[in-house]
Design an enzyme around this catalytic site. Structure first.
Site, PDB file in Angstrom:
ATOM      1  N   GLU A  48       0.850  -1.210   0.000  1.00 48.99           N
ATOM      2  CA  GLU A  48       0.000   0.000   0.000  1.00 48.99           C
ATOM      3  C   GLU A  48       0.875   1.244   0.000  1.00 48.99           C
ATOM      4  O   GLU A  48       1.886   1.306   0.702  1.00 48.99           O
ATOM      5  CB  GLU A  48      -0.917   0.032   1.233  1.00 48.99           C
ATOM      6  CG  GLU A  48      -1.884  -1.133   1.327  1.00 48.99           C
ATOM      7  CD  GLU A  48      -2.964  -1.154   0.251  1.00 48.99           C
ATOM      8  OE1 GLU A  48      -3.002  -0.244  -0.605  1.00 48.99           O
ATOM      9  OE2 GLU A  48      -3.770  -2.092   0.268  1.00 48.99           O
ATOM     10  N   HIS A  49       0.474   2.237  -0.780  1.00 52.01           N
ATOM     11  CA  HIS A  49       1.191   3.511  -0.927  1.00 52.01           C
ATOM     12  C   HIS A  49       2.583   3.294  -1.531  1.00 52.01           C
ATOM     13  O   HIS A  49       3.468   4.129  -1.384  1.00 52.01           O
ATOM     14  CB  HIS A  49       1.285   4.256   0.405  1.00 52.01           C
ATOM     15  CG  HIS A  49      -0.056   4.692   0.930  1.00 52.01           C
ATOM     16  ND1 HIS A  49      -0.723   5.799   0.458  1.00 52.01           N
ATOM     17  CD2 HIS A  49      -0.866   4.132   1.861  1.00 52.01           C
ATOM     18  CE1 HIS A  49      -1.888   5.902   1.087  1.00 52.01           C
ATOM     19  NE2 HIS A  49      -2.000   4.903   1.930  1.00 52.01           N
ATOM     20  N   THR A  50       2.750   2.159  -2.218  1.00 53.38           N
ATOM     21  CA  THR A  50       4.012   1.889  -2.914  1.00 53.38           C
ATOM     22  C   THR A  50       3.928   2.293  -4.381  1.00 53.38           C
ATOM     23  O   THR A  50       4.954   2.527  -5.021  1.00 53.38           O
ATOM     24  CB  THR A  50       4.349   0.387  -2.846  1.00 53.38           C
ATOM     25  OG1 THR A  50       3.186  -0.352  -3.247  1.00 53.38           O
ATOM     26  CG2 THR A  50       4.737  -0.034  -1.441  1.00 53.38           C
ATOM     27  N   SER A  55     -28.762   0.572 -15.988  1.00 50.98           N
ATOM     28  CA  SER A  55     -28.152   0.099 -14.743  1.00 50.98           C
ATOM     29  C   SER A  55     -29.213  -0.654 -13.948  1.00 50.98           C
ATOM     30  O   SER A  55     -30.160  -0.052 -13.440  1.00 50.98           O
ATOM     31  CB  SER A  55     -27.618   1.274 -13.921  1.00 50.98           C
ATOM     32  OG  SER A  55     -27.314   0.829 -12.609  1.00 50.98           O
ATOM     33  N   GLY A  89     -17.734   1.189  -2.226  1.00 54.42           N
ATOM     34  CA  GLY A  89     -17.073   1.866  -1.114  1.00 54.42           C
ATOM     35  C   GLY A  89     -16.302   0.955  -0.183  1.00 54.42           C
ATOM     36  O   GLY A  89     -15.846   1.381   0.875  1.00 54.42           O
ATOM     37  N   GLY A 132     -13.542  -0.691  -1.115  1.00 53.43           N
ATOM     38  CA  GLY A 132     -12.151  -0.770  -1.535  1.00 53.43           C
ATOM     39  C   GLY A 132     -11.838  -1.952  -2.438  1.00 53.43           C
ATOM     40  O   GLY A 132     -10.689  -2.370  -2.539  1.00 53.43           O
ATOM     41  N   SER A 177     -12.855  -1.900  -5.676  1.00 55.78           N
ATOM     42  CA  SER A 177     -12.773  -1.288  -6.993  1.00 55.78           C
ATOM     43  C   SER A 177     -13.867  -1.703  -7.970  1.00 55.78           C
ATOM     44  O   SER A 177     -13.627  -2.283  -9.009  1.00 55.78           O
ATOM     45  CB  SER A 177     -11.402  -1.556  -7.605  1.00 55.78           C
ATOM     46  OG  SER A 177     -11.101  -0.502  -8.463  1.00 55.78           O
ATOM     47  N   GLU A 196     -11.066   7.046 -15.913  1.00 55.27           N
ATOM     48  CA  GLU A 196     -11.088   7.667 -14.575  1.00 55.27           C
ATOM     49  C   GLU A 196     -10.513   9.080 -14.632  1.00 55.27           C
ATOM     50  O   GLU A 196     -11.082  10.023 -14.080  1.00 55.27           O
ATOM     51  CB  GLU A 196     -10.262   6.828 -13.585  1.00 55.27           C
ATOM     52  CG  GLU A 196     -10.800   5.442 -13.328  1.00 55.27           C
ATOM     53  CD  GLU A 196     -11.793   5.357 -12.185  1.00 55.27           C
ATOM     54  OE1 GLU A 196     -12.100   6.394 -11.565  1.00 55.27           O
ATOM     55  OE2 GLU A 196     -12.278   4.251 -11.926  1.00 55.27           O
ATOM     56  N   ASP A 219      -5.861  -1.094 -10.219  1.00 57.59           N
ATOM     57  CA  ASP A 219      -7.217  -1.651 -10.176  1.00 57.59           C
ATOM     58  C   ASP A 219      -7.634  -2.225 -11.523  1.00 57.59           C
ATOM     59  O   ASP A 219      -8.132  -3.349 -11.625  1.00 57.59           O
ATOM     60  CB  ASP A 219      -8.219  -0.573  -9.745  1.00 57.59           C
ATOM     61  CG  ASP A 219      -7.954  -0.081  -8.334  1.00 57.59           C
ATOM     62  OD1 ASP A 219      -7.123  -0.694  -7.642  1.00 57.59           O
ATOM     63  OD2 ASP A 219      -8.577   0.921  -7.925  1.00 57.59           O
TER      64      ASP A 219
END
Length: 383
Positions: free
Chosen positions: A33-35, A67, A120, A122, A124, A158, A170
Site C-alpha cells: 500500500e502507498h508503494t 443500470s 465503497g 475498496g 474497486s 477515470e 485496479d
C-alpha cells in the site's frame, strides 16, 4: 454474479432480444500500500465479485444503457459533446471515447449491467465496470487492442471522464486476474509476474468498518509530498534516485538530520513496505502462508504508526484479529476507514467473525460488513 438476472433484465428493456454477456472482477491487494506512486510493487488479485453486462449492437450511433442495480436508463451518443449526466454512465461513455481516441471504430449498442462488488469497500467496483466494457467492446468490434491498453483505457476513463487521478493497479488486476494467482506488478516498469495463491485451509475475508474519514484526500496528498521531499533531499548525493523504490534504509539514514521527522517516518514505511512485497512473493513460492500473515501484520503496524493512515476502528479490528489467532490482518487500501483484509485458518474463522461483529457493535454501535473473497479470473466473455 447473477448472470440470469442480467439476461432477464436485458430482455425486458430491449424488446426480448439477446446479446453477448461479459464479466470483469473487482480486486483485493494482499500487500503493497502507498508503494505505487513511489515506483514500487503492488500485489493484487482479481476476486469472485464483479460486474456482468449484456451487450448487443443496435445498428445506430447511440448507446442505450440500463443500470439494473440503480434502475436507471440513459441514452447517449459517441461524440465528446454527448457526455451523459448520470455519474455511472460516464464510465461507459469514457471507455467508448478512450477507444475512439485510440483509433478504434465502434458504433451504438444496447446494454444492461449489474454488479456484486460492494460499493465503497475498496474492491474497486469502478475498475470492474470499465474493464467489462473495454474488454467487451474490444471483442465485439474485433479491435485487436492488447490487455495492457485495455487496462490503460479504464485508467484514462477515470482521469478524463470521472475526475479521479488513479494509478493502474485496479484496472490491471481486473483485466489480468487469474484464478489461484496473485500478480506482482512493478509500478515503474509495468512488468508483472503471477505468483501461486492457493491457501488451502485458510479463508480470505474483508471486514468493512463502514467508516470513511473526510481527511483522506488531503492527507493522501501530504503523504505523497513527504515521499517527494525525501527523494529530493537524497538526489543531491544520489542523483540516480528517482523514487523511494531506489532508496535503502541506510541511504535514508543519511538524510535523517535534514528532513522532517514526519517525512522520515513516511519514507521509512514505504521502503519497508516495498521490501515486504518481495518477501511475500518469496514466501508464496514455497507455500509459507505463516510468513505472508506476519508481513500483513507488519504492514498494518507501519500504516498505523509510521504512515499514519489507519484509524481507531481499523486498529481495533486488527487487534481482534491478533487476539483470535488470525494468521494475517491489515488495513487494505489508502486508509482512513474502509476494510481490513484477513487471512484466517478455516477452524478459527467462525469464532473470529463472531467476535469481530459483536465487539465492534459493542464499541462503535456499528454493524460490520463481512465479505469472503476468492481469487478468481479477470475480464472474460461468458456467453
Amino acid at each position: 454474479m447473477d448472470i440470469e438476472h442480467v439476461r432477464s433484465r436485458f430482455k425486458k428493456h430491449f424488446d426480448g432480444s439477446e446479446g453477448s454477456v461479459y464479466a470483469s472482477p473487482g480486486r483485493i491487494n494482499l500487500i503493497g500500500e502507498h508503494t505505487d506512486y513511489n515506483g514500487g510493487f503492488v500485489f493484487p488479485g482479481a476476486i469472485d465479485k464483479g460486474m456482468v453486462a449484456e451487450i448487443k449492437l443496435n445498428g445506430t450511433n447511440k448507446v442505450r444503457a440500463y443500470s439494473i442495480d440503480l434502475k436507471d436508463f440513459v441514452e447517449f451518443g459517441l461524440n465528446e459533446e454527448d457526455a451523459p449526466k448520470a455519474s455511472w454512465a460516464k464510465y461507459i461513455f469514457g471507455v467508448c471515447r478512450e477507444i475512439i481516441k485510440r483509433g478504434g471504430k465502434i458504433s451504438g449498442f444496447d446494454t444492461a449491467f449489474s454488479g456484486d462488488v460492494p460499493l465503497g469497500a475498496g474492491m474497486s467496483s469502478s475498475a470492474a465496470l470499465e474493464s467489462t466494457y473495454a474488454f467487451a467492446l474490444n471483442d465485439l468490434f474485433d479491435l485487436g487492442i492488447d490487455k495492457f491498453e485495455l487496462a490503460k483505457i479504464g485508467q484514462s476513463t477515470e482521469h478524463n471522464y470521472v475526475g479521479v487521478n488513479c494509478g493502474i493497479m485496479d484496472q490491471f488486476a481486473s483485466i489480468f486476474g487469474k484464478a489461484g494467482s496473485l500478480i506482482r506488478l512493478d509500478c515503474r516498469s509495468l512488468e508483472y509476474q503471477y505468483y501461486p495463491f492457493n491457501p488451502t485451509g485458510y479463508k480470505l475475508v474483508l471486514l468493512d468498518s463502514v467508516v470513511k474519514h473526510e481527511l483522506a484526500s488531503s492527507a493522501y496528498n501530504q503523504r505523497r509530498k513527504s515521499c517527494e521531499n525525501v527523494v529530493a533531499s537524497l538526489q543531491k548525493t544520489h542523483p540516480h534516485v528517482e523514487f523511494l523504490r531506489d532508496v535503502s534504509l541506510d541511504m535514508l539514514k543519511e538524510v535523517k538530520s535534514i528532513v522532517s521527522a514526519e517525512d522520515y517516518m513516511r519514507a521509512e514505511y514505504v521502503i519497508e513496505e516495498i521490501q515486504r512485497v518481495l518477501d511475500v512473493c518469496d514466501a508464496l513460492e514455497i507455500g509459507d502462508y505463516e510468513t505472508v500473515g506476519k508481513k500483513m501484520y507488519e504492514t498494518h503496524h507501519g500504516m498505523s504508526k509510521l504512515y499514519e493512515v489507519s484509524c481507531e476502528e481499523l486498529d481495533f479490528l486488527n487487534d481482534i484479529a491478533k487476539e483470535e489467532g488470525v494468521t494475517g490482518s491489515r488495513v487494505m487500501g489508502g486508509g482512513f476507514g474502509g476494510c481490513t483484509i484477513n487471512m484466517v485458518k478455516e477452524d478459527k474463522y467462525d469464532a473470529f467473525i463472531e467476535k469481530a461483529i459483536s465487539s465492534y457493535k459493542a464499541k462503535y454501535n456499528k454493524n460490520l460488513k463481512v465479505y469472503d473473497v476468492v481469487i478468481s479470473d479477470g475480464a472474460r466473455k461468458i456467453c
